[in-house]
Design a protein around this motif. Structure first.
Motif, short mmCIF file in Angstrom:
data_model
loop_
_atom_site.label_atom_id
_atom_site.label_comp_id
_atom_site.label_asym_id
_atom_site.label_seq_id
_atom_site.Cartn_x
_atom_site.Cartn_y
_atom_site.Cartn_z
N SER A 51 -35.82 25.73 6.66
CA SER A 51 -35.94 25.09 7.94
C SER A 51 -35.38 23.73 7.75
CB SER A 51 -37.38 24.88 8.13
OG SER A 51 -37.95 23.87 7.32
N ASP A 52 -34.97 23.20 9.03
CA ASP A 52 -34.24 21.96 9.22
C ASP A 52 -34.72 21.22 10.50
OD1 ASP A 52 -32.30 22.19 11.21
OD2 ASP A 52 -31.30 23.75 9.88
N PRO A 53 -34.41 19.95 10.86
CA PRO A 53 -35.17 19.31 11.93
C PRO A 53 -33.99 19.52 13.02
CG PRO A 53 -34.09 17.87 10.60
CD PRO A 53 -34.10 18.91 9.60
N SER A 54 -33.17 20.04 12.99
CA SER A 54 -32.00 20.36 13.82
C SER A 54 -32.39 21.68 15.32
CB SER A 54 -30.59 20.71 13.59
OG SER A 54 -29.62 20.99 14.65
N ALA A 90 -39.35 20.62 16.42
CA ALA A 90 -39.63 20.08 14.99
C ALA A 90 -38.20 20.85 14.40
CB ALA A 90 -40.93 21.03 14.56
N GLY A 91 -37.48 21.58 15.07
CA GLY A 91 -36.27 22.26 14.55
C GLY A 91 -36.18 23.64 14.63
N THR A 132 -37.65 11.26 11.78
CA THR A 132 -37.47 12.34 11.28
C THR A 132 -37.10 12.17 9.68
OG1 THR A 132 -36.22 12.59 12.98
CG2 THR A 132 -35.58 14.07 11.59
N ALA A 175 -29.78 14.06 12.52
CA ALA A 175 -31.06 13.89 12.41
C ALA A 175 -31.54 12.80 11.58
CB ALA A 175 -31.83 15.15 11.94
#
Length: 160
Positions: free
Chosen positions: A107-110, A147-148, A87, A81
């Motif tokens: 939370s994370d973008p993956s 968005a992850g 991102t 990401a």
């Protein structure tokens, strides 16, 4: 914006009795960069927030859970990401108080979901999800989307 400027200290809400205990349903968030300082900022934010909510007995377990979730988000959730245009190199931390229970989420973008693997007794890593499982009442993740995803865990005073 740095992780330090994203911190919004949780202030206890006044309840019907006029004391400074946090009202049920109190929520606090913190945006974190994916760098080496993120874990320390997350632990400080968690400790300060829970102490402000008069939940000091849960601090050690929730700090450890947040650290493990954050480590996984940085190690696995930001991999790849970091190179995608548009991102942000950020992970989010949220804490929600519902009575005597705290829900923590990172939370994370993956879109990759967490995978619990058999722990190798000689490995230096790979035990984080086992640790989260043993310290929390329950844990899981939100369905991934563009968005992850968010990985979450609940800790109750009874579990602490």
């Amino acid at each position: 914006m740095t992780a330090d400027t994203a911190i919004r200290p949780a202030t206890p809400a006044h309840n019907a009795t006029g004391t400074d205990r946090a009202a049920p349903g109190t929520f606090a968030t913190c945006a974190l960069s994916g760098d080496l300082q993120a874990a320390g900022v997350a632990r400080h934010f968690t400790r300060t927030t829970l102490q402000g909510w008069d939940m000091g007995d849960l601090v050690d377990n929730v700090e450890l859970i947040v650290s493990e979730m954050l480590s996984n988000a940085i190690r696995h959730g930001l991999t790849g990401a970091r190179d995608l245009p548009g991102t942000p190199n950020l992970v989010g931390l949220g804490l929600l108080r519902r009575g005597g229970t705290v829900l923590c989420a990172v939370s994370d973008p993956s879109s990759d979901i967490p995978v619990v693997r058999e722990a190798d007794a000689f490995a230096e890593s790979g035990r984080g999800l086992h640790l989260i499982d043993s310290l929390s009442a329950s844990w899981g993740w939100t369905p991934p989307n563009r968005a992850g995803k968010a990985v979450w865990a609940t800790v109750s005073a009874a579990c602490g």
